[in-house]
Scaffold this motif. Structure first.
Motif, PDB file in Angstrom:
ATOM      1  N   VAL A  83       8.217   4.446  -3.155  1.00 42.75           N
ATOM      2  CA  VAL A  83       7.704   3.395  -2.268  1.00 42.75           C
ATOM      3  C   VAL A  83       6.721   3.971  -1.254  1.00 42.75           C
ATOM      4  CG1 VAL A  83       8.340   1.802  -0.402  1.00 42.75           C
ATOM      5  CG2 VAL A  83       9.644   1.818  -2.532  1.00 42.75           C
ATOM      6  N   ILE A  84       7.080   5.081  -0.631  1.00 42.77           N
ATOM      7  CA  ILE A  84       6.186   5.698   0.366  1.00 42.77           C
ATOM      8  C   ILE A  84       4.878   6.111  -0.283  1.00 42.77           C
ATOM      9  CG2 ILE A  84       5.859   7.704   1.856  1.00 42.77           C
ATOM     10  CD1 ILE A  84       8.805   7.548   2.571  1.00 42.77           C
ATOM     11  N   ARG A  85       4.975   6.736  -1.431  1.00 41.95           N
ATOM     12  CA  ARG A  85       3.768   7.202  -2.120  1.00 41.95           C
ATOM     13  C   ARG A  85       2.874   6.018  -2.514  1.00 41.95           C
ATOM     14  NH1 ARG A  85       5.299  10.879  -6.815  1.00 41.95           N
ATOM     15  NH2 ARG A  85       5.978  12.166  -5.045  1.00 41.95           N
ATOM     16  N   ALA A  86       3.480   4.973  -3.060  1.00 44.62           N
ATOM     17  CA  ALA A  86       2.689   3.832  -3.524  1.00 44.62           C
ATOM     18  C   ALA A  86       2.026   3.089  -2.360  1.00 44.62           C
ATOM     19  CB  ALA A  86       3.581   2.872  -4.318  1.00 44.62           C
ATOM     20  N   ILE A  87       2.792   2.836  -1.294  1.00 45.98           N
ATOM     21  CA  ILE A  87       2.246   2.072  -0.169  1.00 45.98           C
ATOM     22  C   ILE A  87       1.158   2.854   0.547  1.00 45.98           C
ATOM     23  CG2 ILE A  87       2.801   1.234   2.157  1.00 45.98           C
ATOM     24  CD1 ILE A  87       5.353   0.062   1.070  1.00 45.98           C
ATOM     25  N   PHE A  92      -4.525   3.913   1.881  1.00 44.55           N
ATOM     26  CA  PHE A  92      -5.645   4.843   2.020  1.00 44.55           C
ATOM     27  C   PHE A  92      -6.820   4.416   1.135  1.00 44.55           C
ATOM     28  CE2 PHE A  92      -2.329   8.338   3.015  1.00 44.55           C
ATOM     29  CZ  PHE A  92      -2.286   7.924   4.336  1.00 44.55           C
ATOM     30  N   SER A  93      -6.506   3.909  -0.039  1.00 47.48           N
ATOM     31  CA  SER A  93      -7.560   3.435  -0.939  1.00 47.48           C
ATOM     32  C   SER A  93      -8.269   2.214  -0.358  1.00 47.48           C
ATOM     33  CB  SER A  93      -6.969   3.089  -2.312  1.00 47.48           C
ATOM     34  OG  SER A  93      -6.447   4.231  -2.948  1.00 47.48           O
ATOM     35  N   ALA A  94      -7.486   1.297   0.218  1.00 48.57           N
ATOM     36  CA  ALA A  94      -8.063   0.094   0.822  1.00 48.57           C
ATOM     37  C   ALA A  94      -8.947   0.457   2.004  1.00 48.57           C
ATOM     38  CB  ALA A  94      -6.964  -0.864   1.258  1.00 48.57           C
ATOM     39  N   ALA A 110       2.776  -0.735   7.528  1.00 47.83           N
ATOM     40  CA  ALA A 110       3.858  -1.230   8.377  1.00 47.83           C
ATOM     41  C   ALA A 110       4.949  -1.949   7.588  1.00 47.83           C
ATOM     42  CB  ALA A 110       3.295  -2.157   9.454  1.00 47.83           C
ATOM     43  N   LYS A 111       4.730  -2.148   6.296  1.00 45.40           N
ATOM     44  CA  LYS A 111       5.766  -2.736   5.461  1.00 45.40           C
ATOM     45  C   LYS A 111       6.891  -1.743   5.168  1.00 45.40           C
ATOM     46  CE  LYS A 111       2.626  -5.989   3.164  1.00 45.40           C
ATOM     47  NZ  LYS A 111       1.976  -6.364   1.877  1.00 45.40           N
ATOM     48  N   LEU A 112       6.636  -0.451   5.376  1.00 49.49           N
ATOM     49  CA  LEU A 112       7.681   0.558   5.196  1.00 49.49           C
ATOM     50  C   LEU A 112       8.788   0.349   6.229  1.00 49.49           C
ATOM     51  CD1 LEU A 112       5.455   3.726   4.684  1.00 49.49           C
ATOM     52  CD2 LEU A 112       6.974   2.731   2.964  1.00 49.49           C
ATOM     53  N   LYS A 113      10.022   0.591   5.844  1.00 53.29           N
ATOM     54  CA  LYS A 113      11.141   0.472   6.767  1.00 53.29           C
ATOM     55  C   LYS A 113      10.973   1.480   7.906  1.00 53.29           C
ATOM     56  CE  LYS A 113      14.335  -0.789   3.025  1.00 53.29           C
ATOM     57  NZ  LYS A 113      15.530  -0.349   2.261  1.00 53.29           N
ATOM     58  N   GLY A 114      11.172   1.010   9.135  1.00 53.39           N
ATOM     59  CA  GLY A 114      11.092   1.895  10.284  1.00 53.39           C
ATOM     60  C   GLY A 114       9.687   2.142  10.789  1.00 53.39           C
ATOM     61  N   VAL A 115       8.721   1.427  10.243  1.00 53.31           N
ATOM     62  CA  VAL A 115       7.324   1.648  10.614  1.00 53.31           C
ATOM     63  C   VAL A 115       6.739   0.374  11.225  1.00 53.31           C
ATOM     64  CG1 VAL A 115       5.010   2.179   9.765  1.00 53.31           C
ATOM     65  CG2 VAL A 115       6.984   3.411   8.855  1.00 53.31           C
ATOM     66  N   GLY A 116       6.257   0.474  12.461  1.00 55.66           N
ATOM     67  CA  GLY A 116       5.556  -0.612  13.118  1.00 55.66           C
ATOM     68  C   GLY A 116       4.087  -0.249  13.278  1.00 55.66           C
TER      69      GLY A 116
END
Length: 233
Positions: A83-87, A92-94, A110-116
């Motif tokens: 998940v971390i690698r894909a997101i 970065f590509s976008a 910011a969709k990662l858990k614990g990330v704002g």
């Protein structure tokens, strides 16, 4: 009381003088992580970018979050490697495809858990710390120090994307203001200078916190810290 050097009046030489003091104020137990964030990881990301696409490994993202806020460490670690690698790769590509709009990549991270928004800006800033500021408390409060109705270093922060957009705009304006010929300060250098200014203010009375502004401004241009910044196109 004498105010600190503020964005509206700071000169290129004054800001770089603060940047040159940054490493001296980093606590010894954070020096390794700070060096990883500022020096090691940006080089790794740029190498990956040239090899097919930048992304963060779970260990790398965890180190960055540990640097930012220890209490969120376990939340980020609960995200899987995949998940971390894909997101982060998608973000970065976008950003590479449209660097004029960093908000969408930030919202994706910011969709990662614990990330704002603040932590998302930290991750993206490592990919391009020339243009993307990290949403640090010191940077946000310094860059907005003289806004109407705020309380300087005591300003409350909501850590919202709206606040980050304001930070992004003010940092961009300051970089344009401080452009010195072909040399322009980076978002990272502005953050480091703000951290030093805050640190000095905490150690001394406000009126003595930054010493003599005129003395710093009179330093010869040879004291400037020249940089060659490489970042993905």
């Amino acid at each position: 009381m004498k105010l600190p050097i503020l964005p509206e009046r700071v000169t290129y030489d004054q800001l770089i003088a603060k940047v040159n003091n940054y490493e001296r104020i980093v606590p010894s137990n954070l020096q390794e992580l700070d060096n990883f964030r500022v020096k090691e990881l940006p080089g790794i990301l740029h190498q990956r970018q040239s090899s097919g696409g930048a992304f963060l490994e779970k260990e790398e993202a965890t180190k960055l979050l540990n640097w930012k806020l220890y209490v969120l460490f376990l939340l980020l670690a609960s995200n899987s490697d995949e998940v971390i690698r894909a997101i982060t790769k998608d973000a970065f590509s976008a950003y590479t495809a449209n660097p004029s709009d960093p908000i969408k990549p930030l919202e994706s991270i910011a969709k990662l858990k614990g990330v704002g928004p603040a932590t998302a800006s930290l991750l993206l800033s490592c990919f391009d710390h020339e243009n993307i500021p990290f949403f640090s408390d010191e940077m946000f409060r310094w860059i907005h120090f003289e806004d109407a109705g705020v309380k300087g270093w005591d300003r409350k922060i909501g850590y919202t994307m709206k606040e980050y957009k304001s930070l992004l705009g003010k940092v961009s304006d300051l970089r344009t203001k401080l452009k010195d010929g072909e040399t322009i300060v980076t978002a990272l250098e502005i953050e480091q200078a703000a951290t030093v200014i805050f640190s000095e203010r905490m150690k001394q009375p406000l009126e003595e916190s930054l010493g003599n502004e005129e003395e710093e401004a009179s330093k010869p241009s040879s004291s400037k810290k020249k940089r060659t910044v490489k970042h993905p196109k």
